[in-house]
Design a protein around this motif. Structure first.
Motif, PDB file in Angstrom:
ATOM      1  N   PRO A 153       5.728   2.485  -8.074  1.00 47.29           N
ATOM      2  CA  PRO A 153       6.805   2.111  -7.153  1.00 47.29           C
ATOM      3  C   PRO A 153       6.538   2.428  -5.685  1.00 47.29           C
ATOM      4  O   PRO A 153       7.436   2.294  -4.860  1.00 47.29           O
ATOM      5  CB  PRO A 153       7.987   2.939  -7.672  1.00 47.29           C
ATOM      6  CG  PRO A 153       7.349   4.193  -8.171  1.00 47.29           C
ATOM      7  CD  PRO A 153       6.057   3.744  -8.794  1.00 47.29           C
ATOM      8  N   HIS A 154       5.335   2.888  -5.349  1.00 48.24           N
ATOM      9  CA  HIS A 154       5.000   3.148  -3.948  1.00 48.24           C
ATOM     10  C   HIS A 154       4.883   1.816  -3.196  1.00 48.24           C
ATOM     11  O   HIS A 154       4.606   0.765  -3.795  1.00 48.24           O
ATOM     12  CB  HIS A 154       3.694   3.931  -3.866  1.00 48.24           C
ATOM     13  CG  HIS A 154       3.757   5.256  -4.547  1.00 48.24           C
ATOM     14  ND1 HIS A 154       4.449   6.316  -4.035  1.00 48.24           N
ATOM     15  CD2 HIS A 154       3.226   5.680  -5.733  1.00 48.24           C
ATOM     16  CE1 HIS A 154       4.346   7.350  -4.847  1.00 48.24           C
ATOM     17  NE2 HIS A 154       3.609   6.999  -5.892  1.00 48.24           N
ATOM     18  N   PRO A 155       5.049   1.817  -1.894  1.00 44.38           N
ATOM     19  CA  PRO A 155       5.030   0.567  -1.119  1.00 44.38           C
ATOM     20  C   PRO A 155       3.652  -0.004  -0.858  1.00 44.38           C
ATOM     21  O   PRO A 155       3.542  -1.141  -0.377  1.00 44.38           O
ATOM     22  CB  PRO A 155       5.696   0.975   0.202  1.00 44.38           C
ATOM     23  CG  PRO A 155       5.417   2.434   0.334  1.00 44.38           C
ATOM     24  CD  PRO A 155       5.453   2.981  -1.071  1.00 44.38           C
ATOM     25  N   ASP A 156       2.605   0.734  -1.202  1.00 45.73           N
ATOM     26  CA  ASP A 156       1.237   0.339  -0.837  1.00 45.73           C
ATOM     27  C   ASP A 156       0.864  -1.095  -1.207  1.00 45.73           C
ATOM     28  O   ASP A 156       0.289  -1.817  -0.371  1.00 45.73           O
ATOM     29  CB  ASP A 156       0.216   1.303  -1.458  1.00 45.73           C
ATOM     30  CG  ASP A 156       0.466   2.754  -1.109  1.00 45.73           C
ATOM     31  OD1 ASP A 156       1.643   3.135  -0.968  1.00 45.73           O
ATOM     32  OD2 ASP A 156      -0.502   3.517  -1.015  1.00 45.73           O
ATOM     33  N   PRO A 157       1.141  -1.562  -2.447  1.00 42.09           N
ATOM     34  CA  PRO A 157       0.700  -2.919  -2.811  1.00 42.09           C
ATOM     35  C   PRO A 157       1.312  -4.005  -1.931  1.00 42.09           C
ATOM     36  O   PRO A 157       0.609  -4.923  -1.480  1.00 42.09           O
ATOM     37  CB  PRO A 157       1.150  -3.063  -4.269  1.00 42.09           C
ATOM     38  CG  PRO A 157       1.277  -1.670  -4.775  1.00 42.09           C
ATOM     39  CD  PRO A 157       1.754  -0.876  -3.601  1.00 42.09           C
ATOM     40  N   TYR A 158       2.618  -3.914  -1.670  1.00 41.98           N
ATOM     41  CA  TYR A 158       3.262  -4.959  -0.882  1.00 41.98           C
ATOM     42  C   TYR A 158       2.902  -4.858   0.602  1.00 41.98           C
ATOM     43  O   TYR A 158       2.787  -5.880   1.290  1.00 41.98           O
ATOM     44  CB  TYR A 158       4.778  -4.932  -1.108  1.00 41.98           C
ATOM     45  CG  TYR A 158       5.129  -5.550  -2.444  1.00 41.98           C
ATOM     46  CD1 TYR A 158       5.013  -6.927  -2.643  1.00 41.98           C
ATOM     47  CD2 TYR A 158       5.529  -4.772  -3.523  1.00 41.98           C
ATOM     48  CE1 TYR A 158       5.300  -7.507  -3.867  1.00 41.98           C
ATOM     49  CE2 TYR A 158       5.815  -5.351  -4.754  1.00 41.98           C
ATOM     50  CZ  TYR A 158       5.704  -6.723  -4.917  1.00 41.98           C
ATOM     51  OH  TYR A 158       5.972  -7.292  -6.141  1.00 41.98           O
ATOM     52  N   ARG A 159       2.704  -3.650   1.094  1.00 43.53           N
ATOM     53  CA  ARG A 159       2.223  -3.508   2.469  1.00 43.53           C
ATOM     54  C   ARG A 159       0.846  -4.132   2.614  1.00 43.53           C
ATOM     55  O   ARG A 159       0.565  -4.846   3.585  1.00 43.53           O
ATOM     56  CB  ARG A 159       2.169  -2.035   2.855  1.00 43.53           C
ATOM     57  CG  ARG A 159       3.514  -1.417   3.173  1.00 43.53           C
ATOM     58  CD  ARG A 159       3.366   0.049   3.533  1.00 43.53           C
ATOM     59  NE  ARG A 159       4.658   0.660   3.832  1.00 43.53           N
ATOM     60  CZ  ARG A 159       4.868   1.962   3.879  1.00 43.53           C
ATOM     61  NH1 ARG A 159       3.858   2.802   3.635  1.00 43.53           N
ATOM     62  NH2 ARG A 159       6.062   2.438   4.171  1.00 43.53           N
ATOM     63  N   ALA A 160      -0.031  -3.862   1.635  1.00 37.75           N
ATOM     64  CA  ALA A 160      -1.390  -4.414   1.686  1.00 37.75           C
ATOM     65  C   ALA A 160      -1.362  -5.939   1.626  1.00 37.75           C
ATOM     66  O   ALA A 160      -2.133  -6.610   2.318  1.00 37.75           O
ATOM     67  CB  ALA A 160      -2.222  -3.855   0.534  1.00 37.75           C
ATOM     68  N   ALA A 161      -0.478  -6.486   0.803  1.00 38.80           N
ATOM     69  CA  ALA A 161      -0.396  -7.949   0.684  1.00 38.80           C
ATOM     70  C   ALA A 161       0.063  -8.580   1.992  1.00 38.80           C
ATOM     71  O   ALA A 161      -0.506  -9.583   2.455  1.00 38.80           O
ATOM     72  CB  ALA A 161       0.556  -8.322  -0.452  1.00 38.80           C
ATOM     73  N   GLU A 163      -0.242  -7.352   4.969  1.00 43.89           N
ATOM     74  CA  GLU A 163      -1.331  -7.192   5.932  1.00 43.89           C
ATOM     75  C   GLU A 163      -2.404  -8.256   5.732  1.00 43.89           C
ATOM     76  O   GLU A 163      -2.946  -8.799   6.705  1.00 43.89           O
ATOM     77  CB  GLU A 163      -1.940  -5.801   5.801  1.00 43.89           C
ATOM     78  CG  GLU A 163      -1.059  -4.686   6.357  1.00 43.89           C
ATOM     79  CD  GLU A 163      -1.627  -3.307   6.093  1.00 43.89           C
ATOM     80  OE1 GLU A 163      -2.752  -3.218   5.540  1.00 43.89           O
ATOM     81  OE2 GLU A 163      -0.951  -2.309   6.425  1.00 43.89           O
ATOM     82  N   ARG A 164      -2.712  -8.559   4.483  1.00 40.77           N
ATOM     83  CA  ARG A 164      -3.735  -9.582   4.225  1.00 40.77           C
ATOM     84  C   ARG A 164      -3.294 -10.956   4.701  1.00 40.77           C
ATOM     85  O   ARG A 164      -4.119 -11.783   5.089  1.00 40.77           O
ATOM     86  CB  ARG A 164      -4.098  -9.611   2.739  1.00 40.77           C
ATOM     87  CG  ARG A 164      -4.937  -8.409   2.324  1.00 40.77           C
ATOM     88  CD  ARG A 164      -5.487  -8.521   0.927  1.00 40.77           C
ATOM     89  NE  ARG A 164      -6.394  -9.647   0.744  1.00 40.77           N
ATOM     90  CZ  ARG A 164      -7.151  -9.829  -0.335  1.00 40.77           C
ATOM     91  NH1 ARG A 164      -7.092  -8.949  -1.325  1.00 40.77           N
ATOM     92  NH2 ARG A 164      -7.931 -10.874  -0.440  1.00 40.77           N
ATOM     93  N   PHE A 165      -2.004 -11.192   4.694  1.00 34.07           N
ATOM     94  CA  PHE A 165      -1.495 -12.454   5.235  1.00 34.07           C
ATOM     95  C   PHE A 165      -1.326 -12.393   6.756  1.00 34.07           C
ATOM     96  O   PHE A 165      -1.022 -13.404   7.383  1.00 34.07           O
ATOM     97  CB  PHE A 165      -0.142 -12.800   4.594  1.00 34.07           C
ATOM     98  CG  PHE A 165      -0.252 -13.476   3.255  1.00 34.07           C
ATOM     99  CD1 PHE A 165      -0.902 -14.705   3.125  1.00 34.07           C
ATOM    100  CD2 PHE A 165       0.308 -12.899   2.130  1.00 34.07           C
ATOM    101  CE1 PHE A 165      -0.995 -15.347   1.897  1.00 34.07           C
ATOM    102  CE2 PHE A 165       0.217 -13.535   0.884  1.00 34.07           C
ATOM    103  CZ  PHE A 165      -0.432 -14.753   0.774  1.00 34.07           C
TER     104      PHE A 165
END
Length: 242
Positions: A153-161, A163-165
């Motif tokens: 549930p940490h925000p890392d995956p959605y932040r990374a996504a 950023e990639r966009f």
């Protein structure tokens, strides 16, 4: 775009298990298998630690509830590996799509709205699904639990996504089915379209709810960005996709 219509999302970030593919039952079966191997019978009380959780989190839970004694010979790492193998075996045998997925993805592709897969499953499982049930779907990229320091549930995956966009998270709609996934996306700053599967997701400002992806189209996703930017409009903390 129609004058006065809400702006389209910069990108749509899809969860995989329980959102695009009907794999939550397969994950539960995998957890049941590993739980049984350490003397625990999986039940409703275990659901918050299994449904929508990362492999390592569920493995740690199974170690906590395992019956003591010589039968329990797995470490948490070995339990995680066993869960991954059991889940991958089931996914490889076939993972059906959730209702409305093909139509929604085709609409986004037709309208040139980019989309990506953001999953808490291991890369092995993500690749298996992308090469199987989601074959030929033109994701801009896929993120697995192995691709960020911390997963949901940490925000890392959605932040990374986002950023990639090269996009502001607030302009990227996350589509989720679980409490942990919704919390991850919201913590990253993304508007969240929630389509619950096995577990109820708490109502909150920043979350729009739909019963099924069959109800969702680009207009709904665009309204999700606008609604989440404005906050709840009915005094309940809940916005509706309808």
């Amino acid at each position: 775009m129609t004058p006065g219509a809400p702006a389209r999302p910069a990108a749509v970030l899809f969860d995989m298990d329980g959102t695009l593919v009907d794999t939550e039952v397969l994950w539960w079966e995998a957890a049941e298998e590993v739980a049984a191997s350490v003397g625990h019978r999986l039940g409703a009380a275990d659901a918050p630690e299994v449904v929508g959780r990362a492999v390592q989190d569920t493995a740690a839970h199974l170690m906590r509830v395992a019956l003591p004694g010589p039968r329990v010979s797995l470490s948490a790492t070995e339990a995680a590996d066993a869960l991954t193998r059991a889940f991958h075996r089931r996914v490889a045998a076939g993972a059906p799509l959730r209702p409305g997925v093909r139509r929604l993805l085709a609409e986004l592709e037709r309208c040139d709205v980019p989309f990506a897969l953001v999953s808490a499953s291991p890369r092995l499982v993500v690749d298996c699904v992308v090469q199987g049930a989601l074959a030929r779907v033109p994701f801009s990229f896929t993120l697995s639990a192995d691709d960020t320091a911390r997963t949901k549930p940490h925000p890392d995956p959605y932040r990374a996504a986002a950023e990639r966009f090269g996009a502001d998270p607030g302009a990227c709609v996350a589509v989720e089915d679980s409490p942990d996934g919704s919390a991850s996306a919201q913590a990253a700053g993304c508007p969240v379209l929630v389509v619950p599967s096995l577990l109820p997701v708490p109502e909150s400002a920043g979350r729009v709810f739909a019963e099924s992806l069959e109800e969702v189209d680009l207009e709904v996703l665009s309204r999700c960005v606008a609604a989440c930017s404005a906050g709840p409009d009915d005094g309940t903390g809940r916005s509706s996709a309808a």
